[in-house]
Design a protein around this motif. Sequence first.
Motif, mmCIF file in Angstrom:
data_model
loop_
_atom_site.group_PDB
_atom_site.id
_atom_site.type_symbol
_atom_site.label_atom_id
_atom_site.label_comp_id
_atom_site.label_asym_id
_atom_site.label_seq_id
_atom_site.Cartn_x
_atom_site.Cartn_y
_atom_site.Cartn_z
ATOM 1 N N LYS A 12 -6.335 8.635 -18.423
ATOM 2 C CA LYS A 12 -6.390 7.640 -17.333
ATOM 3 C C LYS A 12 -6.378 6.228 -17.909
ATOM 4 N N ASP A 13 -7.255 5.979 -18.881
ATOM 5 C CA ASP A 13 -7.404 4.608 -19.387
ATOM 6 C C ASP A 13 -6.686 4.348 -20.711
ATOM 7 N N GLY A 14 -6.211 5.401 -21.369
ATOM 8 C CA GLY A 14 -5.405 5.177 -22.574
ATOM 9 C C GLY A 14 -5.991 5.660 -23.882
ATOM 10 N N HIS A 15 -7.296 6.022 -23.917
ATOM 11 C CA HIS A 15 -7.878 6.493 -25.185
ATOM 12 C C HIS A 15 -7.240 7.814 -25.631
ATOM 13 N N THR A 71 -12.767 13.993 -21.561
ATOM 14 C CA THR A 71 -13.856 14.811 -21.005
ATOM 15 C C THR A 71 -14.398 14.082 -19.788
ATOM 16 N N TRP A 72 -14.349 14.767 -18.668
ATOM 17 C CA TRP A 72 -14.876 14.201 -17.421
ATOM 18 C C TRP A 72 -16.016 15.090 -16.926
ATOM 19 N N MET A 73 -17.189 14.510 -16.800
ATOM 20 C CA MET A 73 -18.369 15.256 -16.337
ATOM 21 C C MET A 73 -18.542 16.555 -17.118
ATOM 22 N N GLY A 74 -18.330 16.450 -18.424
ATOM 23 C CA GLY A 74 -18.537 17.606 -19.292
ATOM 24 C C GLY A 74 -17.485 18.689 -19.204
ATOM 25 N N VAL A 106 -11.194 13.374 -25.719
ATOM 26 C CA VAL A 106 -11.842 12.095 -26.003
ATOM 27 C C VAL A 106 -12.905 11.876 -24.940
ATOM 28 N N THR A 109 -19.037 9.061 -25.342
ATOM 29 C CA THR A 109 -20.229 9.188 -26.189
ATOM 30 C C THR A 109 -19.917 10.156 -27.342
HETATM 31 C C1 LIG Z 1 -14.942 10.843 -14.000
HETATM 32 C C2 LIG Z 1 -15.364 10.547 -15.408
HETATM 33 C C3 LIG Z 1 -16.268 11.385 -16.025
HETATM 34 C C4 LIG Z 1 -16.648 11.174 -17.353
HETATM 35 N N1 LIG Z 1 -17.502 12.047 -17.944
HETATM 36 C C5 LIG Z 1 -17.844 11.878 -19.246
HETATM 37 C C6 LIG Z 1 -18.685 12.818 -19.922
HETATM 38 O O1 LIG Z 1 -19.065 13.854 -19.391
HETATM 39 N N2 LIG Z 1 -19.042 12.551 -21.209
HETATM 40 C C7 LIG Z 1 -18.657 11.400 -21.858
HETATM 41 O O2 LIG Z 1 -19.045 11.173 -22.995
HETATM 42 N N3 LIG Z 1 -17.783 10.521 -21.260
HETATM 43 C C8 LIG Z 1 -17.379 10.744 -19.980
HETATM 44 N N4 LIG Z 1 -16.513 9.868 -19.366
HETATM 45 C C9 LIG Z 1 -15.879 8.816 -20.178
HETATM 46 C C10 LIG Z 1 -14.474 9.227 -20.640
HETATM 47 O O3 LIG Z 1 -14.480 10.494 -21.247
HETATM 48 C C11 LIG Z 1 -13.915 8.224 -21.665
HETATM 49 O O4 LIG Z 1 -13.911 6.946 -21.072
HETATM 50 C C12 LIG Z 1 -12.536 8.593 -22.159
HETATM 51 O O5 LIG Z 1 -12.243 7.772 -23.259
HETATM 52 C C13 LIG Z 1 -11.471 8.389 -21.105
HETATM 53 O O6 LIG Z 1 -10.225 8.786 -21.638
HETATM 54 P P1 LIG Z 1 -8.911 8.025 -21.249
HETATM 55 O O7 LIG Z 1 -9.051 6.588 -21.736
HETATM 56 O O8 LIG Z 1 -7.833 8.734 -21.988
HETATM 57 O O9 LIG Z 1 -8.730 8.086 -19.771
HETATM 58 C C14 LIG Z 1 -16.117 10.068 -18.055
HETATM 59 C C15 LIG Z 1 -15.226 9.198 -17.410
HETATM 60 C C16 LIG Z 1 -14.834 9.447 -16.115
HETATM 61 C C17 LIG Z 1 -13.819 8.524 -15.457
#
Ligand SMILES: Cc1cc2nc3c(=O)[nH]c(=O)nc-3n(C[C@H](O)[C@H](O)[C@H](O)COP(=O)(O)O)c2cc1C
Length: 199
Positions: A12-15, A71-74, A106, A109
């Motif tokens: 979504k955000d690019g990481h 990883t979203w919500m684990g 990715v 935390t």
């Molecule tokens: C809906 C949502 C849920 C997330 N859940 C977690 C999580 O469970 N553990 C964590 O460490 N980060 C969590 N994050 C942070 C994302 O994993 C982190 O920002 C990641 O780099 C996003 O990847 P992207 O930039 O490729 O979209 C969450 C972010 C979002 C938007």
Amino acid sequence: MLTKVSVVYHSKDGHTKIMAEGVLEGASSIPGVEASLHAIVPDDFEAGVWTNAQMLAELDEADAIIFGCPTWMGCISSPLKAFFDATLDRWYPRVWKDKVGAGFTVSATPSGDKLNTLSDLLYFGLQHGMVWVGMERTPMNDEGINRLSVFLGAVGQGVFGSTEITLHDGDRKSGAELGARVARIASELGAGRSASAHS
Ligand SMILES: Cc1cc2nc3c(=O)[nH]c(=O)nc-3n(C[C@H](O)[C@H](O)[C@H](O)COP(=O)(O)O)c2cc1C
């Protein structure tokens, strides 16, 4: 013989995109390998259902597929899950059987329950009868490769407090290492299969 490696990812955000590009770079570094990136994008959704017949047809031709998402919500992110569910018609006839597979994720935390995401990716691959590959390298190196010490797949962490979209440097390298390992193994398996088909 050309070995095809596909990298399928959602970001979504690019990481995760940065990590996917590292995976692609690693896979492409192996001689005789053609690697390609396939993003899960909002344009491919209709009423919540992911559809892209052309991408699926390209993946059918791959010798290896590496899957990645934040990883979203684990768990795995919902767009990647929608893509997974759209592969059901490949499941019945075992179209992806014996392809090499691997995963990366990715999160924000250091842990973030990334292991659960990697497990989801693994189980998806096993559902399709794929042969799964993990990380080989220990964290004992100066480049930060596998610095978070995970062997189920490659993991990355976005840099907290940064206004730029960036990953820890070692994490991109971890992705590259996984990509290279998958490509090498897929290449060796392909050569072995071809030799036994002709003996
Ligand atoms: C809906 C949502 C849920 C997330 N859940 C977690 C999580 O469970 N553990 C964590 O460490 N980060 C969590 N994050 C942070 C994302 O994993 C982190 O920002 C990641 O780099 C996003 O990847 P992207 O930039 O490729 O979209 C969450 C972010 C979002 C938007």
